[in-house]
Design a protein around this motif. Structure first.
Motif, PDB file in Angstrom:
ATOM      1  N   ILE A  61       0.856  -1.187   0.000  1.00 36.51           N
ATOM      2  CA  ILE A  61       0.000   0.000   0.000  1.00 36.51           C
ATOM      3  C   ILE A  61       0.891   1.235   0.000  1.00 36.51           C
ATOM      4  CG2 ILE A  61      -1.888   1.219   1.158  1.00 36.51           C
ATOM      5  CD1 ILE A  61      -2.604  -1.674   0.411  1.00 36.51           C
ATOM      6  N   LEU A  62       0.645   2.154  -0.920  1.00 34.02           N
ATOM      7  CA  LEU A  62       1.368   3.431  -0.960  1.00 34.02           C
ATOM      8  C   LEU A  62       0.372   4.547  -0.688  1.00 34.02           C
ATOM      9  CD1 LEU A  62       3.318   1.530  -2.518  1.00 34.02           C
ATOM     10  CD2 LEU A  62       3.828   3.445  -4.024  1.00 34.02           C
ATOM     11  N   THR A  63       0.701   5.427   0.256  1.00 32.58           N
ATOM     12  CA  THR A  63      -0.177   6.567   0.504  1.00 32.58           C
ATOM     13  C   THR A  63       0.639   7.811   0.831  1.00 32.58           C
ATOM     14  OG1 THR A  63      -2.111   7.355   1.738  1.00 32.58           O
ATOM     15  CG2 THR A  63      -0.484   6.089   2.979  1.00 32.58           C
ATOM     16  N   SER A  64       0.109   8.951   0.467  1.00 30.23           N
ATOM     17  CA  SER A  64       0.735  10.245   0.713  1.00 30.23           C
ATOM     18  C   SER A  64      -0.265  11.306   0.278  1.00 30.23           C
ATOM     19  CB  SER A  64       2.038  10.382  -0.081  1.00 30.23           C
ATOM     20  OG  SER A  64       2.517  11.716  -0.057  1.00 30.23           O
ATOM     21  N   ALA A  65      -0.007  12.535   0.693  1.00 35.77           N
ATOM     22  CA  ALA A  65      -0.834  13.651   0.223  1.00 35.77           C
ATOM     23  C   ALA A  65      -0.396  14.121  -1.157  1.00 35.77           C
ATOM     24  CB  ALA A  65      -0.761  14.811   1.217  1.00 35.77           C
ATOM     25  N   THR A  66       0.772  13.642  -1.635  1.00 36.98           N
ATOM     26  CA  THR A  66       1.310  14.134  -2.908  1.00 36.98           C
ATOM     27  C   THR A  66       1.821  12.975  -3.752  1.00 36.98           C
ATOM     28  OG1 THR A  66       3.423  14.565  -1.785  1.00 36.98           O
ATOM     29  CG2 THR A  66       1.929  16.422  -2.037  1.00 36.98           C
ATOM     30  N   LEU A  67       0.929  12.362  -4.509  1.00 38.63           N
ATOM     31  CA  LEU A  67       1.307  11.272  -5.400  1.00 38.63           C
ATOM     32  C   LEU A  67       0.877  11.505  -6.842  1.00 38.63           C
ATOM     33  CD1 LEU A  67       0.485   8.162  -3.148  1.00 38.63           C
ATOM     34  CD2 LEU A  67       2.742   9.077  -3.674  1.00 38.63           C
ATOM     35  N   THR A  68      -0.102  12.378  -7.059  1.00 37.64           N
ATOM     36  CA  THR A  68      -0.607  12.577  -8.421  1.00 37.64           C
ATOM     37  C   THR A  68      -0.031  13.838  -9.051  1.00 37.64           C
ATOM     38  OG1 THR A  68      -2.555  13.828  -7.663  1.00 37.64           O
ATOM     39  CG2 THR A  68      -2.803  11.443  -7.905  1.00 37.64           C
ATOM     40  N   VAL A  69       0.067  13.800 -10.367  1.00 39.21           N
ATOM     41  CA  VAL A  69       0.439  14.963 -11.175  1.00 39.21           C
ATOM     42  C   VAL A  69      -0.668  15.129 -12.208  1.00 39.21           C
ATOM     43  CG1 VAL A  69       2.121  15.950 -12.767  1.00 39.21           C
ATOM     44  CG2 VAL A  69       2.895  14.549 -10.834  1.00 39.21           C
ATOM     45  N   GLY A  70      -1.359  16.258 -12.161  1.00 32.90           N
ATOM     46  CA  GLY A  70      -2.492  16.455 -13.054  1.00 32.90           C
ATOM     47  C   GLY A  70      -3.589  15.436 -12.826  1.00 32.90           C
ATOM     48  N   GLY A  71      -3.711  14.972 -11.580  1.00 30.81           N
ATOM     49  CA  GLY A  71      -4.758  14.015 -11.238  1.00 30.81           C
ATOM     50  C   GLY A  71      -4.435  12.574 -11.615  1.00 30.81           C
ATOM     51  N   ARG A  72      -3.229  12.302 -12.105  1.00 30.25           N
ATOM     52  CA  ARG A  72      -2.863  10.962 -12.560  1.00 30.25           C
ATOM     53  C   ARG A  72      -1.673  10.427 -11.756  1.00 30.25           C
ATOM     54  NH1 ARG A  72      -4.770   9.767 -17.732  1.00 30.25           N
ATOM     55  NH2 ARG A  72      -2.957   8.436 -18.117  1.00 30.25           N
ATOM     56  N   PHE A  73      -1.598   9.092 -11.686  1.00 28.27           N
ATOM     57  CA  PHE A  73      -0.527   8.429 -10.936  1.00 28.27           C
ATOM     58  C   PHE A  73       0.603   7.926 -11.837  1.00 28.27           C
ATOM     59  CE2 PHE A  73      -4.188   8.065  -8.118  1.00 28.27           C
ATOM     60  CZ  PHE A  73      -3.643   8.289  -6.860  1.00 28.27           C
ATOM     61  N   ASP A  74       0.606   8.326 -13.106  1.00 32.67           N
ATOM     62  CA  ASP A  74       1.578   7.789 -14.064  1.00 32.67           C
ATOM     63  C   ASP A  74       3.016   7.974 -13.598  1.00 32.67           C
ATOM     64  OD1 ASP A  74      -0.762   7.503 -15.400  1.00 32.67           O
ATOM     65  OD2 ASP A  74      -0.186   8.622 -17.184  1.00 32.67           O
ATOM     66  N   TYR A  75       3.331   9.158 -13.067  1.00 32.04           N
ATOM     67  CA  TYR A  75       4.712   9.465 -12.701  1.00 32.04           C
ATOM     68  C   TYR A  75       5.202   8.528 -11.598  1.00 32.04           C
ATOM     69  CZ  TYR A  75       8.698  11.971 -10.697  1.00 32.04           C
ATOM     70  OH  TYR A  75       9.934  12.293 -10.208  1.00 32.04           O
ATOM     71  N   ILE A  76       4.441   8.394 -10.529  1.00 28.93           N
ATOM     72  CA  ILE A  76       4.881   7.581  -9.393  1.00 28.93           C
ATOM     73  C   ILE A  76       4.948   6.107  -9.793  1.00 28.93           C
ATOM     74  CG2 ILE A  76       2.670   7.042  -8.250  1.00 28.93           C
ATOM     75  CD1 ILE A  76       5.692   8.451  -6.408  1.00 28.93           C
ATOM     76  N   GLY A 125       2.749  25.462 -16.991  1.00 33.86           N
ATOM     77  CA  GLY A 125       2.108  26.007 -15.797  1.00 33.86           C
ATOM     78  C   GLY A 125       0.744  25.397 -15.540  1.00 33.86           C
ATOM     79  N   LYS A 126       0.058  25.004 -16.631  1.00 33.70           N
ATOM     80  CA  LYS A 126      -1.274  24.407 -16.492  1.00 33.70           C
ATOM     81  C   LYS A 126      -1.212  23.103 -15.697  1.00 33.70           C
ATOM     82  CE  LYS A 126      -5.224  22.797 -19.221  1.00 33.70           C
ATOM     83  NZ  LYS A 126      -5.722  22.442 -20.567  1.00 33.70           N
ATOM     84  N   ILE A 127      -0.112  22.329 -15.886  1.00 29.18           N
ATOM     85  CA  ILE A 127       0.027  21.064 -15.150  1.00 29.18           C
ATOM     86  C   ILE A 127       0.107  21.338 -13.648  1.00 29.18           C
ATOM     87  CG2 ILE A 127       1.465  19.024 -14.798  1.00 29.18           C
ATOM     88  CD1 ILE A 127       0.116  19.031 -17.478  1.00 29.18           C
ATOM     89  N   PHE A 128       0.869  22.374 -13.260  1.00 28.21           N
ATOM     90  CA  PHE A 128       0.964  22.732 -11.842  1.00 28.21           C
ATOM     91  C   PHE A 128      -0.409  23.108 -11.291  1.00 28.21           C
ATOM     92  CE2 PHE A 128       5.382  23.148 -13.048  1.00 28.21           C
ATOM     93  CZ  PHE A 128       6.083  22.807 -11.900  1.00 28.21           C
ATOM     94  N   LEU A 129      -1.134  23.963 -12.025  1.00 28.32           N
ATOM     95  CA  LEU A 129      -2.430  24.423 -11.536  1.00 28.32           C
ATOM     96  C   LEU A 129      -3.434  23.277 -11.456  1.00 28.32           C
ATOM     97  CD1 LEU A 129      -2.712  27.846 -13.392  1.00 28.32           C
ATOM     98  CD2 LEU A 129      -2.311  27.468 -10.954  1.00 28.32           C
ATOM     99  N   GLU A 130      -3.383  22.356 -12.413  1.00 26.99           N
ATOM    100  CA  GLU A 130      -4.293  21.207 -12.386  1.00 26.99           C
ATOM    101  C   GLU A 130      -3.966  20.255 -11.237  1.00 26.99           C
ATOM    102  OE1 GLU A 130      -3.794  19.493 -16.214  1.00 26.99           O
ATOM    103  OE2 GLU A 130      -5.360  20.719 -17.167  1.00 26.99           O
ATOM    104  N   SER A 131      -2.739  20.301 -10.775  1.00 30.28           N
ATOM    105  CA  SER A 131      -2.311  19.377  -9.720  1.00 30.28           C
ATOM    106  C   SER A 131      -2.576  19.925  -8.320  1.00 30.28           C
ATOM    107  CB  SER A 131      -0.811  19.080  -9.873  1.00 30.28           C
ATOM    108  OG  SER A 131      -0.521  18.554 -11.153  1.00 30.28           O
ATOM    109  N   LEU A 132      -2.750  21.242  -8.197  1.00 25.12           N
ATOM    110  CA  LEU A 132      -2.987  21.856  -6.889  1.00 25.12           C
ATOM    111  C   LEU A 132      -4.460  21.735  -6.501  1.00 25.12           C
ATOM    112  CD1 LEU A 132      -0.884  25.128  -7.338  1.00 25.12           C
ATOM    113  CD2 LEU A 132      -0.273  23.134  -5.953  1.00 25.12           C
TER     114      LEU A 132
END
Length: 749
Positions: free
Chosen positions: A495-510, A709-716
C-alpha cells in the motif's frame, strides 16, 4: 520471505474482529479486534485467510442493544466463537455513527482528537480500498490529503487482515507518533491484544557491552562528556528500550554516543556477553512477536538491500507493507541500492579499531600505527578533491584521469586497509570484535574499488564536498526495475499513501518511477474547503526568475506580504544562496522576528517559530515537507520559484540523459512532475486543520506564462486565486472567503 500468507514466520497470530463497542467512558467493552485463537496444527495459513473472508457482516447497534456488550457471547452461539469471527464492514467502522465515531466521542483524549470529530467520507473510502487490497491480495496507491485520517484508514484494515504487516514511515518522528498516539488508541478501544514493535537502525540504541567496557577507561574527553556518560549510565538502568530518543539532554552531534551505540559494524552478535539483555536483541524479539512492525523508509530499504546481497535481513518475515509518505520512496531506495564511501567512514574505522584495541588491552605500538596510517592516508587522499562545496559528476573519464594523477595515494589508502587486516589475521585467539573490524575494512576496500574502477550502466557516479565531508557515491539512475523485482513482485500487498502522489490528477509518474505495474489507485477528495480556507496569490508584474532584477522585486513582494500577514510566515526557497540573499534584503525592512535555516538545528528552529509571536522562517528543502504548524501561527507560505531540481545535479542530469536515450521527453515526464510534487508538499504546510486559513504566494511568473504552468495548476487543490495584494489584505483582515473576493479557482475543473 513470506508472500502474503497470514501468521508469517515469527509466531505472529492474526487478529479478527469481535463485536465490542465503547461504553460512555470510552473504555473498550470486550474489544473490537482481538487475537484470533490458533487453529489446529493442521490448519493452513490459506485456510485461515478463507475463514476470515467468510466472516459475517452485521448492522451497527447501540451499546445497550449489543448482545456482545460486557463480553457476552451473541445469542444463539454456544461459546462466542461466532462473535469472534464476526467481521463488520469498513462502513460499520468508519461510517456515520460507526464504531470509530462512537469511540472517539465517548472519551478519547480531547488534546489529540477534538470534540468536533465527524465522519469523513474520504477516510471510509480509503479504509475500504486498503481493506480490499489486504483481502484480495493486490497493491494499492492512495493519495489522501491532510485531514483525511489516513493513519487509522490503513492501520485498522492492516490489523483486520490477520497478517504481519510492516508500516514504513518517512521519519523516526512519524514512527514515534504512530506508536505513541495511534497504537494506544487502537489497543484501548479496538485491539486490546494487539502487539506492535518499533524498529529503528542499530545506531539509535545503546550498546550495553560498550557501556560496561568504558566505565573504567580513560576514553572520555572533558568534564562535559564525563557528565553525559554518568547520565547515560543511570538511564541505562531504567530504560526498557535503550533508544537514544529518550536522551533529551544529548546533542544531535554528540561524539560520545558514537562510542556507545550498537552499530552492526562493532557488534559481536551472539558471542557478546550482553547478547540477552541487549536492547537490539530485545527490539528483534518484540518484532518477531508483533502483528504490526513500525519502521522508517531508511530501515526498510536497508533491509531490502541486505536481502538483495544475501547478507541476511534486519526485519523478521512479513507478508504486506504500507508506505506512508510514499512520495519519498524513490530517493531513499536510491540511497540504499547505491554505494558510498566518505572520509568519515575511514575516520570511524580507525577510531573504532583504536578504541577496540585499547578496550581489549591489545593496543600494541605496531597495531596502533596501522590505524594511524589509515587515518593519515585517508586524509591525504580526500584532500585531493577540489575544495569547493557542492555535488559534481565523476564520469568514467574523470575517474580514470583522477586515478592516473593520484594512483600513489589511492594505492596507499587501499594498502593501509589491507595491512591492518593482515595484522589482525595474524593474531592468535583474536576476539570477535577485531574480526568484525577487519571485515569492515575489507568491505571498505571493495567499495573504494567499485567507485573508482567499475562502470555499471545503471549507476551515476558523483562526489560531494559538504563542510568537512567528502562523499563518493554511485547512485542507481533508475530504481524502478529493482523495486519491481525486489518489492512489488515479492509481496502481494503493498500500500502506498501520501498527500502528494498525483500529477495532473494521474498516478503515471509515481508508477513509472517506482516500477508499479499492477495496482488499484485513487486520489481521494480533500477534507478541507480550500476555496474558503486558502488564497493563492500570483503577482503579475514580476521579472523572470532568471532576470537580474528578480531578487530585488521578490524582496519587495515578500516585505509587503509579511506586513499583510503580520509575520506568521514560511518563506521557502529552492537554494541556500537565494534564501540567504533574500533574508539579507528583507531583514532590515520588517520588524518581525526572522529565523534562518542553518543558524540552529531544524527541530529548534521549528519550536522557536511555533513559540515566537509573528515569527518568519526563511528555509529551504528540509522545511518543504514533514513540518506541521496548525493554527494562525502559520498564516502565509511564500515560495520564491517553482521547485525544479537543479539540472546540473549529477543524479538529475543522469536521469534526464537516460530518458533522452530512450526517446522520451525528460522535461515532461520527469522534471515537471518532480517539481509539481515538491510544490504540493511546500504548499501543504499551510492548511493543516479545518479551521486553518491563509495565503499561499508563488513569485514565479512561469506558472502563468509557460505551457507547463497548467500542469501545476491542475495538480494543486482548488484554492481561490488572485493577482492583487488588495485581495490578500481583505482575505487576511476579514477572515473571509476567497470566493467572496472575486477570486477564481487555481485548479481548473
Amino acid at each position: 520471505m513470506s508472500k502474503g500468507l497470514p501468521g508469517a514466520a515469527g509466531g505472529a497470530t492474526g487478529c479478527a474482529i469481535v463485536a465490542g463497542l465503547c461504553d460512555s467512558t470510552g473504555e473498550s467493552i470486550g474489544g473490537f479486534l482481538a487475537k484470533r485463537a490458533s487453529n489446529s496444527a493442521g490448519d493452513s495459513a490459506e485456510a485461515k485467510v478463507k475463514s476470515a473472508a467468510k466472516a459475517t457482516q452485521r448492522r451497527t447497534v447501540a451499546p445497550e442493544d449489543d448482545p456482545r456488550a460486557g463480553g457476552r457471547a451473541a445469542e444463539g452461539t454456544a461459546d462466542g466463537s461466532a462473535a469472534e469471527s464476526a467481521k463488520p464492514s469498513m462502513q460499520e467502522v468508519f461510517g456515520p455513527g460507526g464504531f470509530l465515531e462512537k469511540c472517539m466521542l465517548a472519551g478519547f483524549d480531547r488534546s489529540t482528537v477534538g470534540a468536533d470529530y465527524e465522519y469523513r467520507p474520504a477516510q471510509l473510502e480509503m479504509a475500504e480500498m486498503v481493506h480490499d487490497a489486504f483481502e484480495t491480495h493486490h497493491h494499492a496507491i492512495v493519495e489522501a490529503g491532510t485531514g483525511t485520517g489516513k493513519t487509522l484508514a490503513y492501520l485498522l484494515p492492516a490489523i483486520c487482515s490477520g497478517r504481519r504487516v510492516v508500516i514504513s514511515t518517512a521519519t523516526k518522528s512519524l514512527q514515534e507518533q504512530l506508536y505513541q498516539k495511534d497504537v494506544p488508541f487502537l489497543q484501548k478501544h479496538f485491539a486490546p491484544n494487539l502487539k506492535v514493535a518499533v524498529m529503528k537502525g542499530r545506531a539509535n540504541f545503546l550498546c550495553i557491552s560498550k557501556l560496561n567496557q568504558m566505565q573504567d577507561q580513560a576514553l572520555l574527553r572533558g568534564m562535559e562528556e564525563m557528565d553525559a556518560f554518568r547520565q547515560i549510565k543511570d538511564w541505562a538502568k531504567l530504560t526498557e528500550t535503550g533508544d537514544r530518543a529518550e536522551l533529551t539532554f544529548l546533542p544531535d552531534d554528540s561524539e560520545l554516543w558514537g562510542k556507545l551505540d550498537a552499530r552492526r559494524d562493532t557488534c559481536t552478535g551472539k558471542n557478546c556477553p550482553s547478547f540477552n539483555p541487549c536492547f537490539v536483541t530485545g527490539m528483534h524479539q518484540r518484532a518477531q512477536e508483533a502483528d504490526l512492525i513500525i519502521v522508517n523508509h531508511h530501515l526498510f530499504f536497508a533491509d531490502l538491500a541486505l536481502k538483495q546481497d544475501d547478507f541476511g535481513s534486519i526485519l523478521p518475515e512479513y507478508s504486506a507493507v504500507v508506505f506512508d509518505e510514499a512520495h519519498e520512496m524513490e530517493d531513499v531506495a536510491s540511497d540504499y541500492f547505491g554505494r558510498q564511501i566518505s572520509n568519515f567512514r575511514f575516520e570511524e574505522l580507525a577510531r573504532d579499531a583504536d578504541q577496540t584495541l585499547r578496550l581489549l588491552h591489545l593496543g600494541t605500538p605496531s597495531l596502533l600505527r596501522k590505524t594511524q596510517r589509515i587515518r593519515e592516508r585517508s586524509r591525504g587522499f580526500f584532500e585531493l578533491f577540489p575544495p569547493r562545496d557542492g555535488r559534481f559528476s565523476f564520469l568514467r573519464n574523470e575517474r580514470e584521469a583522477f586515478l592516473e594523477q593520484n594512483r600513489e595515494a589511492y594505492d596507499a589508502l587501499a594498502t593501509s586497509l589491507k595491512s591492518m587486516e593482515t595484522e589482525f589475521a595474524a593474531l592468535t585467539n583474536k576476539p570477535e570484535e577485531l574480526t568484525r573490524i577487519a571485515r569492515r575494512s575489507f568491505e571498505l576496500r571493495q567499495e573504494l574499488a567499485f567507485l573508482f574502477e567499475s562502470n555499471e550502466r545503471n549507476f551515476v557516479y558523483w562526489y560531494e564536498r559538504r563542510n568537512k565531508g567528502v562523499f563518493l557515491t554511485a547512485t542507481p539512475i533508475d530504481v524502478s526495475q529493482i523495486l519491481r523485482e525486489r518489492l512489488f513482485e515479492q509481496f502481494d500487498t503493498v500500500i502506498l499513501t501520501s498527500a502528494t502522489l498525483t500529477v495532473g490528477g494521474r498516478f503515471d509518474y509515481i508508477r513509472q518511477r517506482l516500477g508499479i505495474d499492477h495496482a488499484k489507485d485513487r486520489a481521494l477528495p480533500p477534507e478541507f474547503d480550500f476555496p474558503r480556507q486558502a488564497l493563492l496569490y500570483l503577482p503579475r508584474k514580476m521579472p523572470d526568475v532568471r532576470d537580474a532584477g528578480f531578487q530585488a522585486k521578490a524582496a519587495e513582494e515578500i516585505v509587503q506580504l509579511l506586513e499583510l500577514s503580520q509575520g506568521r510566515a514560511f518563506c521557502l526557497f529552492t537554494s541556500y544562496s537565494q534564501m540567504n540573499d533574500l533574508f539579507e534584503r528583507v531583514r532590515s525592512r520588517v520588524a518581525f522576528p526572522l529565523l534562518l535555516q542553518g543558524t540552529a538545528p531544524r527541530s529548534v528552529l521549528l519550536e522557536r517559530f511555533k513559540n515566537t509571536e509573528a515569527a518568519v522562517l526563511f528555509a529551504t528543502a528540509s522545511f518543504w515537507q514533514g513540518v506541521d504548524v496548525p493554527g494562525e501561527q502559520l498564516s502565509c507560505v511564500i515560495v520564491d520559484r517553482l521547485p525544479f531540481a537543479v539540472p546540473s545535479d549529477p543524479i538529475v542530469a543522469a536521469r534526464v540523459k537516460a530518458l533522452q536515450e530512450e526517446g522520451r521527453n525528460p522535461f515532461a515526464e520527469f522534471q515537471v512532475p518532480q517539481a509539481v510534487l515538491a510544490l504540493k508538499q511546500g504548499f501543504g504546510r499551510l492548511i493543516r486543520t479545518k479551521t486553518d486559513r491563509g495565503v499561499l504566494a508563488l513569485l514565479d511568473t512561469r506558472l502563468q506564462r509557460m505551457p507547463y504552468g497548467k500542469i501545476f495548476l491542475e495538480s494543486l487543490p482548488r484554492y481561490g486565486m488572485t493577482h492583487e495584494l488588495a485581495d490578500v489584505a481583505r482575505f487576511l483582515n476579514a477572515k473571509g472567503d476567497s470566493r467572496r473576493l472575486g477570486a477564481h479557482s487555481a485548479s481548473p475543473s
